[in-house]
Design a protein around this motif. Structure first.
Motif, short mmCIF file in Angstrom:
data_model
loop_
_atom_site.label_atom_id
_atom_site.label_comp_id
_atom_site.label_asym_id
_atom_site.label_seq_id
_atom_site.Cartn_x
_atom_site.Cartn_y
_atom_site.Cartn_z
N LYS A 231 -59.55 -53.72 -15.98
CA LYS A 231 -60.34 -52.49 -15.89
C LYS A 231 -60.99 -52.38 -14.51
O LYS A 231 -61.21 -53.39 -13.83
CB LYS A 231 -61.39 -52.44 -16.99
N PRO A 232 -61.30 -51.17 -14.05
CA PRO A 232 -61.83 -50.98 -12.70
C PRO A 232 -63.15 -51.69 -12.44
O PRO A 232 -63.48 -51.96 -11.29
CB PRO A 232 -62.01 -49.45 -12.61
N SER A 233 -63.89 -52.02 -13.49
CA SER A 233 -65.17 -52.71 -13.31
C SER A 233 -65.01 -54.23 -13.24
O SER A 233 -66.00 -54.95 -13.06
CB SER A 233 -66.11 -52.36 -14.47
N ALA A 234 -63.79 -54.73 -13.37
CA ALA A 234 -63.56 -56.18 -13.42
C ALA A 234 -63.74 -56.83 -12.04
O ALA A 234 -63.47 -56.23 -11.00
CB ALA A 234 -62.17 -56.48 -13.95
N VAL A 235 -64.19 -58.08 -12.08
CA VAL A 235 -64.33 -58.90 -10.88
C VAL A 235 -63.37 -60.08 -10.99
O VAL A 235 -63.30 -60.73 -12.04
CB VAL A 235 -65.78 -59.42 -10.72
N VAL A 236 -62.64 -60.35 -9.91
CA VAL A 236 -61.69 -61.46 -9.87
C VAL A 236 -62.26 -62.58 -9.01
O VAL A 236 -62.77 -62.33 -7.91
CB VAL A 236 -60.33 -61.00 -9.31
N VAL A 237 -62.16 -63.80 -9.51
CA VAL A 237 -62.63 -64.98 -8.78
C VAL A 237 -61.47 -65.95 -8.65
O VAL A 237 -60.76 -66.21 -9.63
CB VAL A 237 -63.80 -65.67 -9.52
N ASN A 238 -61.27 -66.51 -7.47
CA ASN A 238 -60.25 -67.54 -7.30
C ASN A 238 -60.87 -68.76 -6.63
O ASN A 238 -61.26 -68.71 -5.45
CB ASN A 238 -59.06 -67.05 -6.49
N ALA A 244 -52.11 -68.54 -6.73
CA ALA A 244 -52.21 -68.07 -8.11
C ALA A 244 -52.30 -66.55 -8.22
O ALA A 244 -52.08 -65.98 -9.29
CB ALA A 244 -53.41 -68.70 -8.81
N ILE A 245 -52.62 -65.87 -7.11
CA ILE A 245 -52.84 -64.42 -7.14
C ILE A 245 -51.92 -63.74 -6.13
O ILE A 245 -51.74 -64.23 -5.00
CB ILE A 245 -54.30 -64.07 -6.83
N ASP A 246 -51.37 -62.62 -6.51
CA ASP A 246 -50.62 -61.78 -5.58
C ASP A 246 -51.64 -61.14 -4.64
O ASP A 246 -52.26 -60.13 -4.97
CB ASP A 246 -49.84 -60.71 -6.36
N GLU A 247 -51.83 -61.76 -3.47
CA GLU A 247 -52.92 -61.36 -2.59
C GLU A 247 -52.77 -59.93 -2.05
O GLU A 247 -53.77 -59.19 -2.01
CB GLU A 247 -53.05 -62.37 -1.44
N PRO A 248 -51.59 -59.49 -1.61
CA PRO A 248 -51.47 -58.09 -1.18
C PRO A 248 -51.81 -57.10 -2.30
O PRO A 248 -52.47 -56.09 -2.05
CB PRO A 248 -50.01 -57.98 -0.76
N ALA A 249 -51.39 -57.41 -3.53
CA ALA A 249 -51.71 -56.52 -4.65
C ALA A 249 -53.20 -56.52 -4.95
O ALA A 249 -53.79 -55.48 -5.25
CB ALA A 249 -50.91 -56.94 -5.89
N LEU A 250 -53.82 -57.69 -4.85
CA LEU A 250 -55.27 -57.77 -5.06
C LEU A 250 -56.01 -56.97 -3.99
O LEU A 250 -56.94 -56.21 -4.29
CB LEU A 250 -55.71 -59.24 -5.02
N THR A 251 -55.58 -57.13 -2.75
CA THR A 251 -56.22 -56.40 -1.65
C THR A 251 -56.11 -54.90 -1.86
O THR A 251 -57.09 -54.15 -1.69
CB THR A 251 -55.57 -56.80 -0.31
N ASP A 252 -54.94 -54.45 -2.24
CA ASP A 252 -54.73 -53.02 -2.48
C ASP A 252 -55.60 -52.50 -3.62
O ASP A 252 -56.20 -51.42 -3.52
CB ASP A 252 -53.26 -52.76 -2.79
N ALA A 253 -55.69 -53.27 -4.69
CA ALA A 253 -56.51 -52.86 -5.83
C ALA A 253 -57.99 -52.77 -5.45
O ALA A 253 -58.70 -51.86 -5.88
CB ALA A 253 -56.32 -53.84 -6.99
N LEU A 254 -58.46 -53.70 -4.63
CA LEU A 254 -59.86 -53.69 -4.18
C LEU A 254 -60.12 -52.53 -3.23
O LEU A 254 -61.17 -51.88 -3.29
CB LEU A 254 -60.20 -55.02 -3.50
N GLN A 255 -59.17 -52.25 -2.36
CA GLN A 255 -59.33 -51.16 -1.40
C GLN A 255 -59.39 -49.80 -2.10
O GLN A 255 -60.08 -48.89 -1.62
CB GLN A 255 -58.18 -51.16 -0.39
N HIS A 256 -58.69 -49.67 -3.22
CA HIS A 256 -58.61 -48.37 -3.90
C HIS A 256 -59.44 -48.34 -5.18
O HIS A 256 -59.22 -47.49 -6.05
CB HIS A 256 -57.15 -48.04 -4.21
N ASN A 257 -60.41 -49.27 -5.26
CA ASN A 257 -61.40 -49.28 -6.36
C ASN A 257 -60.76 -49.39 -7.75
O ASN A 257 -61.32 -48.91 -8.73
CB ASN A 257 -62.28 -48.03 -6.29
N ARG A 258 -59.60 -50.03 -7.81
CA ARG A 258 -59.02 -50.33 -9.12
C ARG A 258 -59.58 -51.63 -9.67
O ARG A 258 -59.36 -51.97 -10.83
CB ARG A 258 -57.50 -50.38 -9.02
N LEU A 259 -60.31 -52.35 -8.82
CA LEU A 259 -61.09 -53.51 -9.22
C LEU A 259 -62.44 -53.42 -8.52
O LEU A 259 -62.54 -52.90 -7.41
CB LEU A 259 -60.39 -54.82 -8.82
N ALA A 260 -63.48 -53.96 -9.17
CA ALA A 260 -64.82 -53.81 -8.62
C ALA A 260 -65.11 -54.78 -7.48
O ALA A 260 -65.86 -54.46 -6.55
CB ALA A 260 -65.86 -54.01 -9.73
N GLY A 261 -64.53 -55.98 -7.54
CA GLY A 261 -64.84 -56.95 -6.50
C GLY A 261 -64.08 -58.24 -6.69
O GLY A 261 -63.38 -58.44 -7.69
#
Length: 328
Positions: A231-238, A244-261
């Motif tokens: 959900k857009p309010s979710a926070v991801v911690v690594n 373990a994380i698709d970093e380009p996809a994570l960056t894109d999601a954070l840039q476009h507010n599909r994740l909170a932080g």
């Protein structure tokens, strides 16, 4: 027995190791890189010119530290290596079926960093939720806008937290979060819920904490497809490994507010390249792989080695033996 220390230690930690070894091993004095007793020799790599360290390693039966991987196959004396890290990625590529390596036992610091890394993970989320990072930036600018920030703040209290990895870090995170009345779910390798259940679990999670090792099984556990389920309010911690994380996809999601932080102690490439957009994103905390650090870190590593050395001398099983065939 010859012990080679491939671990540059500050004076206090070096003295701790030297004093503990006095009964069975002599450490170098100011005039010699290695001093022998009747049966043992201890050689410190930090006392040797760089060109002589490999030769010292090749003579050793026991090594404390993380020597270069390309030295290992040349050794005929090596029997045990105590790594000063939990990770052992540089050694995975070695051919462990070779006779000279089959006789080597490798131990690591599995579980050693559970408490400090767990505290970093929780502290990072609280910093984002309570706007501590933003308030620190405002303080540096001498700007007082606290009233505007109050409605934007969140509570860790009673959040739904998904922890990927049930090792020492994951278990310690769960213990800490109990004090916040969080609903914590540990995702394990072989006990439900497992990674196969992530697609069902991710949409409900407020916080997703990855504390995974770097293995073929764990690469891209949080793929672009799975990041899209959050959900857009979710926070991801690594706080495990960057793979373990698709970093380009994570960056894109954070840039476009599909994740909170995000709180990232590890990244796919370290140091993180200067051109990475993660550096300048205000919804990202980069803790620069410091999560395992604390004042007594090196002293405690020395104590782990000494405990295992007692076991080695007594012919007892060593603690935290690495199984390279399984990747941990």
């Amino acid at each position: 027995m010859m012990i080679y220390i491939h671990f540059p230690l500050p004076e206090a930690e070096r003295d701790l190791l030297t004093q503990a070894l006095q009964t069975g091993v002599s450490s170098p004095d100011s005039s010699s890189p290695g001093v022998s007793t009747d049966t043992d020799t201890c050689v410190w790599g930090q006392d040797l010119p760089a060109a002589q360290r490999k030769e010292a390693f090749l003579q050793a039966e026991v090594v404390f530290g993380n020597p270069p991987a390309d030295w290992w196959a040349e050794s005929r004396n090596l029997r045990w290596v105590q790594l000063y890290s939990a990770g052992f990625d540089p050694y995975l590529a070695l051919d462990w079926t070779r006779p000279e390596l089959q006789s080597v036992t490798v131990t690591n610091l599995r579980g050693f960093f559970g408490q400090p890394v767990a505290e970093t993970a929780v502290a990072g989320v609280m910093a984002l939720y309570r706007k501590i990072d933003e308030l620190a930036r405002l303080q540096a600018q001498s700007r007082w806008v606290g009233g505007e920030l109050r409605p934007q703040m969140n509570l860790l209290y009673r959040k739904r937290v998904l922890v990927l990895g049930a090792g020492a870090i994951g278990e310690t995170i769960m213990k800490i979060l109990r004090g916040f009345d969080c609903h914590v779910t540990l995702v394990r390798r072989s006990q439900a819920p497992t990674v196969e259940d992530l697609d069902e679990l991710l949409p409900e999670a407020d916080i997703i904490m990855a504390a995974l090792p770097d293995t073929e099984e764990t690469k891209n556990t949080l793929s672009a497809q799975r990041l899209a389920l959050m959900k857009p309010s979710a926070v991801v911690v690594n706080v495990g490994r960057g793979s373990a994380i698709d970093e380009p996809a994570l960056t894109d999601a954070l840039q476009h507010n599909r994740l909170a932080g995000a709180v990232l102690d590890v990244t796919y490439q370290e140091p993180l390249p200067g051109e990475s957009p993660l550096w300048s994103m205000t919804n990202v905390l980069l803790t620069q792989h410091t999560g395992g650090g604390y004042a007594e870190e090196n002293a405690d590593k020395v104590r782990v080695f000494l405990r295992n050395l007692d076991r080695y001398r007594a012919g007892e099983p060593l603690e935290n033996v690495v199984d390279f065939s399984r990747g941990y």
